[in-house]
Design an enzyme around this catalytic site. Structure first.
Site, PDB file in Angstrom:
ATOM      1  N   SER A 253       0.807  -1.224   0.000  1.00 19.87           N
ATOM      2  CA  SER A 253       0.000   0.000   0.000  1.00 19.87           C
ATOM      3  C   SER A 253       0.840   1.275   0.000  1.00 19.87           C
ATOM      4  CB  SER A 253      -0.924   0.030   1.223  1.00 19.87           C
ATOM      5  OG  SER A 253      -1.916  -0.947   1.096  1.00 19.87           O
TER       6      SER A 253
ATOM      7  N   GLU B 199     -10.154   7.172  25.620  1.00 14.12           N
ATOM      8  CA  GLU B 199     -11.210   6.152  25.492  1.00 14.12           C
ATOM      9  C   GLU B 199     -10.876   4.873  26.262  1.00 14.12           C
ATOM     10  OE1 GLU B 199     -11.977   5.214  21.400  1.00 14.12           O
ATOM     11  OE2 GLU B 199     -13.760   4.023  21.846  1.00 14.12           O
TER      12      GLU B 199
ATOM     13  N   PHE C 242     -10.294   8.428  16.207  1.00  9.45           N
ATOM     14  CA  PHE C 242     -11.368   7.709  16.895  1.00  9.45           C
ATOM     15  C   PHE C 242     -10.945   6.396  17.537  1.00  9.45           C
ATOM     16  CE2 PHE C 242     -13.156  10.415  13.566  1.00  9.45           C
ATOM     17  CZ  PHE C 242     -13.929  11.243  14.363  1.00  9.45           C
ATOM     18  N   GLU C 243      -9.708   5.978  17.341  1.00 10.51           N
ATOM     19  CA  GLU C 243      -9.180   4.762  17.989  1.00 10.51           C
ATOM     20  C   GLU C 243      -7.670   4.947  18.179  1.00 10.51           C
ATOM     21  OE1 GLU C 243     -10.106   1.284  18.974  1.00 10.51           O
ATOM     22  OE2 GLU C 243     -11.892   2.479  19.298  1.00 10.51           O
TER      23      GLU C 243
ATOM     24  N   GLU D  83     -10.351   6.984   2.403  1.00 19.37           N
ATOM     25  CA  GLU D  83      -9.962   5.585   2.261  1.00 19.37           C
ATOM     26  C   GLU D  83     -10.828   4.669   3.116  1.00 19.37           C
ATOM     27  OE1 GLU D  83      -6.094   2.668   2.786  1.00 19.37           O
ATOM     28  OE2 GLU D  83      -6.559   4.077   4.358  1.00 19.37           O
TER      29      GLU D  83
ATOM     30  N   ASP E 208      -8.767  -4.375   3.338  1.00 21.40           N
ATOM     31  CA  ASP E 208      -7.454  -5.023   3.292  1.00 21.40           C
ATOM     32  C   ASP E 208      -7.166  -5.839   4.552  1.00 21.40           C
ATOM     33  OD1 ASP E 208      -4.620  -5.090   2.122  1.00 21.40           O
ATOM     34  OD2 ASP E 208      -4.262  -4.202   4.088  1.00 21.40           O
TER      35      ASP E 208
ATOM     36  N   HIS F  20      -6.469  -9.898   4.907  1.00 16.38           N
ATOM     37  CA  HIS F  20      -5.213 -10.468   5.424  1.00 16.38           C
ATOM     38  C   HIS F  20      -5.489 -11.539   6.471  1.00 16.38           C
ATOM     39  CE1 HIS F  20      -2.166  -8.236   3.361  1.00 16.38           C
ATOM     40  NE2 HIS F  20      -2.585  -7.065   3.776  1.00 16.38           N
TER      41      HIS F  20
ATOM     42  N   ASP G  74      -5.987   0.374  -4.169  1.00 19.66           N
ATOM     43  CA  ASP G  74      -4.530   0.422  -4.300  1.00 19.66           C
ATOM     44  C   ASP G  74      -3.969  -0.867  -4.890  1.00 19.66           C
ATOM     45  OD1 ASP G  74      -5.252  -0.881  -1.959  1.00 19.66           O
ATOM     46  OD2 ASP G  74      -3.775   0.129  -0.688  1.00 19.66           O
TER      47      ASP G  74
ATOM     48  N   HIS H 190      -1.454  -9.958  -0.741  1.00 20.67           N
ATOM     49  CA  HIS H 190      -2.077  -9.110  -1.764  1.00 20.67           C
ATOM     50  C   HIS H 190      -2.117  -9.853  -3.094  1.00 20.67           C
ATOM     51  CE1 HIS H 190      -0.814  -5.184   0.490  1.00 20.67           C
ATOM     52  NE2 HIS H 190      -1.719  -5.890   1.140  1.00 20.67           N
TER      53      HIS H 190
HETATM   54 ZN   LIG Z   1      -2.498  -5.129   2.901  1.00 22.10          ZN
END
Ligand SMILES: [Zn+2]
Length: 501
Positions: free
Chosen positions: A118, A245, A290-291, A334, A339, A343, A380, A463
């Site tokens: 990527s 959080e 947010f994380e 994105e 992805d 994986h 990508d 990939h």
């Molecule tokens: Zn990947």
């Protein structure tokens, strides 16, 4: 008899409506073919295709979507899933971005790998220059992982060009915002791994190489990025600061810098949950993280403690904050976790994230006009993901393959492979090996945690190297056709904005 009459009546009606252009062709067709829905739909689609007019003028705005790892097989499977979620068989469905009028196929190799990662691909589509896998915002003449001399090989992204021209800009990702695909929009790093100072060698920091999180906050082009929404909070906080959080987690930085405080001191807003995002004032730059790491997969989002926005909500928020810009805007979005699920050989989360991306693109289409906004949607790279095995039409996309009887009608019977075991349509070439004998009857292939088996064992599924699609609408969208290098995306988008290179 009644049926025959109505078919004949419909046939004559159909012949009348298209007479004058295809009389001869029609007369050589059976009544069945004339009134056949495929013929009617095909004629309608042909008329639409012939009527498509290029919008041959400068774009005010560009919205560029990437589905990370969204190869063509992922698109097809997500299309079927979305259709089935809407109560259809699924195959006839189109994802929102599959209705965009112009498409091309994109070659995704990097300068040193047939099958890319990527970082190399993101550098290609953000800057228009192909490079080595693993490298962010540097040409192929930089060495992977080597800080010394990297500055000589820096290449400039469309986001920087847009900021330099006074446009508003935004970055959105469900992955860490310092992860490869967004990083190549604003950073230069000989290794995609340099997300925080902790990830770098002290010698490289001393030599002047800067981690990716810091490059985002200290981004000096124009007035800086106006909207930043994603994951990766830990890379912005010192390892002495407790995460807002998760009370048991701390930031990741060793250099003592609090990049969130730095952002706020420069006049920016910071939010870390959905409610704060909704309440954020509109007149200041916005950083939403947010994380601590990646955001949740779409199917797990409701379980999040702090409350996370969906990709669709982040898309809507970003557009609404940028659309007032007189100079126009450039927005990169994105779907970063298609992805990650692949994986893990987990098609369920990958496809649901792709369906969420379809909703996000629909949102962007609804909020913009094709007269002034170029929307580009691509991926990508692909994954080693396959759809195979002759399931009957309408077979549950995650289900065991069920076929057809000797007359071609679906028979609901589980099809067995040569080894006497059932199998799913969805599968992978690489990744985890699954003993199908053991799981049939034990596991539901439609379970969110089901992992489709692979042929070649690997730590993390790989990939794929085949082409991905780019789809576009709006000013200069007609530039997207044929087979193109991934770098072409940058050049076509820059041209649409009137940016000379
Ligand atoms: Zn990947």
């Amino acid at each position: 008899m009644k049926n025959v009459f109505s078919i004949a009546a419909a046939a004559s009606l159909f012949t009348m409506t298209i007479s004058g252009c295809t009389d001869e062709t029609v007369s050589s067709q059976s009544i069945d073919q004339n009134v056949n829905q495929w013929t009617i739909d095909g004629q309608r689609d042909l008329a639409n295709a012939l009527n498509q007019q290029p919008i041959n003028k400068r774009a005010k705005n560009v919205i560029f979507f990437i589905g990370d790892g969204m190869g063509i097989t992922t698109q097809t499977a997500a299309r079927i899933l979305e259709g089935q979620l809407n109560g259809q068989d699924g195959e006839e469905n189109l994802l929102s971005f599959e209705t965009l009028p112009y498409t091309a196929l994109v070659k995704t190799y990097t300068t040193n790998h047939q099958v890319s990662d990527s970082a190399g691909t993101a550098t290609a589509f953000h800057t228009g220059v192909k490079t080595k896998s693993g490298v962010i915002g540097l040409s192929e003449f930089a060495d992977y992982g080597v800080c010394e001399g990297q500055a000589e090989h820096e290449v400039t992204s469309l986001l920087k060009m847009a900021e330099d021209r006074g446009m508003a800009t935004g970055l959105v990702s469900t992955a860490r915002i310092t992860h490869a695909s967004p990083a190549a929009a604003y950073a230069h790093a000989a290794s995609r791994g340099w997300e925080t100072d902790t990830d770098m060698q002290p010698a490289d920091i001393e030599m002047g190489c800067v981690d990716i999180a810091r490059q985002l906050i200290e981004f000096s082009h124009g007035d800086g990025v106006d909207v930043i929404l994603g994951g990766g909070r830990r890379g912005f906080l010192p390892n002495t600061v407790t995460d807002p959080e998760y009370p048991d987690q701390k930031g990741r930085r060793e250099d003592g810098r609090d990049l969130v405080a730095q952002w706020q001191a420069a006049g920016g807003q910071f939010v870390w949950n959905e409610q704060q995002l909704r309440n954020a004032p509109k007149d200041q730059p916005l950083l939403g993280l947010f994380e601590p790491s990646h955001m949740q997969f779409e199917v797990d989002r409701q379980l999040d403690n702090g409350g996370e926005p969906s990709l669709t909500e982040m898309t809507a928020t970003a557009i609404s904050r940028l659309e007032g810009s007189e100079e126009g805007y450039y927005l990169f979005i994105e779907a970063g976790r298609i992805d990650h699920a692949h994986h893990y050989n987990n098609a369920f989360r990958a496809l649901h994230d792709a369906v969420e991306m379809s909703r996000a693109v629909a949102q962007a289409m609804a909020m913009t006009s094709e007269e002034d906004t170029l929307i580009v949607v691509s991926a990508d790279h692909s994954h080693s993901f396959a759809l195979a095995g002759y399931p009957a039409k309408g077979n549950g996309v995650f289900d065991w393959v069920r076929g057809t009887d000797e007359h071609g009608h679906p028979n609901d019977e589980v099809t067995l492979a040569e080894d006497g075991q059932p199998y799913t349509m969805l599968g992978y070439t690489t990744g985890v090996i699954v003993d199908r004998d053991e799981i049939f009857g034990e596991q539901d292939p439609a379970d969110p945690n089901f992992r489709q088996g692979a042929r070649i064992p690997s730590r993390g599924e790989h990939h794929g190297g085949e082409d991905v699609v780019v789809m576009a609408r709006g000013p200069m969208a007609h530039a997207f056709h044929g087979f193109v290098e991934q770098t072409f995306l940058h050049h076509a988008m820059a041209h649409a904005l009137g940016i000379q290179q």
